[in-house]
Design a protein around this motif. Sequence first.
Motif, PDB file in Angstrom:
ATOM      1  N   ASN A 103      -3.219   9.828   9.892  1.00 49.63           N
ATOM      2  CA  ASN A 103      -4.620   9.751   9.449  1.00 49.63           C
ATOM      3  C   ASN A 103      -4.830  10.624   8.220  1.00 49.63           C
ATOM      4  OD1 ASN A 103      -5.410   8.060  11.452  1.00 49.63           O
ATOM      5  ND2 ASN A 103      -6.096   9.686  12.829  1.00 49.63           N
ATOM      6  N   CYS A 112      -4.172   4.819   0.690  1.00 51.58           N
ATOM      7  CA  CYS A 112      -5.197   4.315   1.599  1.00 51.58           C
ATOM      8  C   CYS A 112      -6.298   3.702   0.734  1.00 51.58           C
ATOM      9  CB  CYS A 112      -5.761   5.477   2.422  1.00 51.58           C
ATOM     10  SG  CYS A 112      -7.204   5.051   3.390  1.00 51.58           S
ATOM     11  N   GLU A 169     -11.299   6.470  11.585  1.00 56.30           N
ATOM     12  CA  GLU A 169     -10.087   7.125  11.074  1.00 56.30           C
ATOM     13  C   GLU A 169      -9.388   6.165  10.134  1.00 56.30           C
ATOM     14  OE1 GLU A 169      -8.012   8.753  14.467  1.00 56.30           O
ATOM     15  OE2 GLU A 169      -9.318  10.497  14.260  1.00 56.30           O
ATOM     16  N   PHE A 170      -8.931   6.712   9.026  1.00 60.86           N
ATOM     17  CA  PHE A 170      -8.264   5.884   8.015  1.00 60.86           C
ATOM     18  C   PHE A 170      -6.865   6.444   7.762  1.00 60.86           C
ATOM     19  CE2 PHE A 170     -12.855   5.728   7.179  1.00 60.86           C
ATOM     20  CZ  PHE A 170     -13.083   4.354   7.182  1.00 60.86           C
ATOM     21  N   SER A 171      -5.904   5.533   7.696  1.00 60.46           N
ATOM     22  CA  SER A 171      -4.516   5.966   7.515  1.00 60.46           C
ATOM     23  C   SER A 171      -3.972   5.577   6.144  1.00 60.46           C
ATOM     24  CB  SER A 171      -3.620   5.304   8.558  1.00 60.46           C
ATOM     25  OG  SER A 171      -4.156   5.467   9.833  1.00 60.46           O
ATOM     26  N   LYS A 220      -6.953  14.960   5.464  1.00 62.77           N
ATOM     27  CA  LYS A 220      -5.664  15.505   5.923  1.00 62.77           C
ATOM     28  C   LYS A 220      -5.890  16.707   6.845  1.00 62.77           C
ATOM     29  CE  LYS A 220      -2.656  13.948   2.184  1.00 62.77           C
ATOM     30  NZ  LYS A 220      -1.902  14.296   0.986  1.00 62.77           N
ATOM     31  N   SER A 238     -10.699  11.344   8.384  1.00 64.63           N
ATOM     32  CA  SER A 238     -11.365  11.155   9.679  1.00 64.63           C
ATOM     33  C   SER A 238     -12.855  11.439   9.537  1.00 64.63           C
ATOM     34  CB  SER A 238     -10.802  12.130  10.711  1.00 64.63           C
ATOM     35  OG  SER A 238      -9.420  12.001  10.795  1.00 64.63           O
TER      36      SER A 238
END
Lengths: 223, 216
Positions: free
Chosen positions: A2, A192, A27-29, A65, A5
């Motif tokens: 992730n 991302c 949440e983004f990865s 992060k 967030s």
Amino acid sequence: MNILSLKNVTYQYEGAKKLVLKGVNAEFSSGKIYTIVGKSGSGKSTLLSLIAGLDVCSEGEIYYKGTSFKELDHDEYRAKNIGVIFQSFNLLTNATGIENIILSMSISGRREKNKKEYAYALLEKVGIDRETANRKILKLSGGEQQRVSIAHALSHNPDIVIADEPTANLDSDTENAVLNIFTSLTRDEGKCVIIATHSKKVASIADEVWGINDGKLLFIKHS
Amino acid sequence: MLVNAKYCLKNPSMLKDFEAELRAKGLDEYYLVSTDEAGYQKVVGPVEGLRKISLTFMIIVLIFGAVILIILSSIAIRERKYEIGVLRAMGMKKGKIILGLWFEMLIITVLCLLVGFSIGSVAAQPISDALLSEQIENAKIAARQGGIMSGVVSGIALGGPVERELVPLEQVDVSVGIDTIIEIAIIALFLASLTSMVAITKITKYEPIRILAERN
């Protein structure tokens, strides 16, 4: 992993009673494309502004992060870690396309041997030739400004790219080229990419589609 | 026996000290130490008038200049609000933007000062001559009418005024010294800095998205 967030993010415009965003969790990865869909005025752009560090949420927290935005230097984050493609481009109108990109690279502190050549290459990637790159932004068409804006967002090699209706002013060929760039950014470079859009075509390239309704972010589907 | 002695002093402020010195050196109280105010006014009056006019002009120019500067710099910075928003969105630090705009304002002020000093150095003498001749005319009229500046004698006379025809100062060499240039430059740079800082600080306090949203 992730990269971003959102925990219970709420946003309310100053003096307004209505909440634009209500307890958004997401949440983004890295290495994925996300699209956020929703009606006009549903809060898509507001959410992107918060993620971009251009505004601060009324409640809740955003983590980059694992570090809370409250502890993050927003200027540094905007300069180095995130690239924003605005719906209204937001470029320096009295400067040329190439100058806009070189300036963005300079602000981020990017050390490229030949910034100008790098900027030209980036612009060529989005279909802007050298002659057009040397024209003032005001002298460019909407589509050309859009493409300069895309190159501008990528100029400092950010981890996250967010885009607000990035293909709204583009013809079909350029739209495909831009979507290929986004796909390549995630697949080849592990970035991302988060896109707010109304376009089904753009939504179709996403790994995950989210929707905003009544201030709430809802997961819709995987690709 | 009437004894008359005349002394010329460089500055009227020396008068008291001069009399004290005379008395200290033994000049009897019998002798009168007096000044020829009227004569002094006739010679120096026009220049004093010129000085008053210059001072009034300077104060007016300073006040109006400061107000105009505040308005203009506010407008100039407002015009660049969008640019500030874009730079902030790119991640440029507030301090860097403030410094950049301030430096730009200082450069413009320095250029304006150079133009101002050049025009001033050319125009100062003719303007001063014109104003002085007007003052001399006024003094002459006042003298004819038996006004305040009807005296004849200059300087200080010991034992009573010595009457003779006195000619007023008809020529004043106008030149701007380095001290004056520095003073003017400091005032101008201070005003420009103050006004631009007020406007810049006001704008940079907003989140960048707010500035951009206003424009869009």
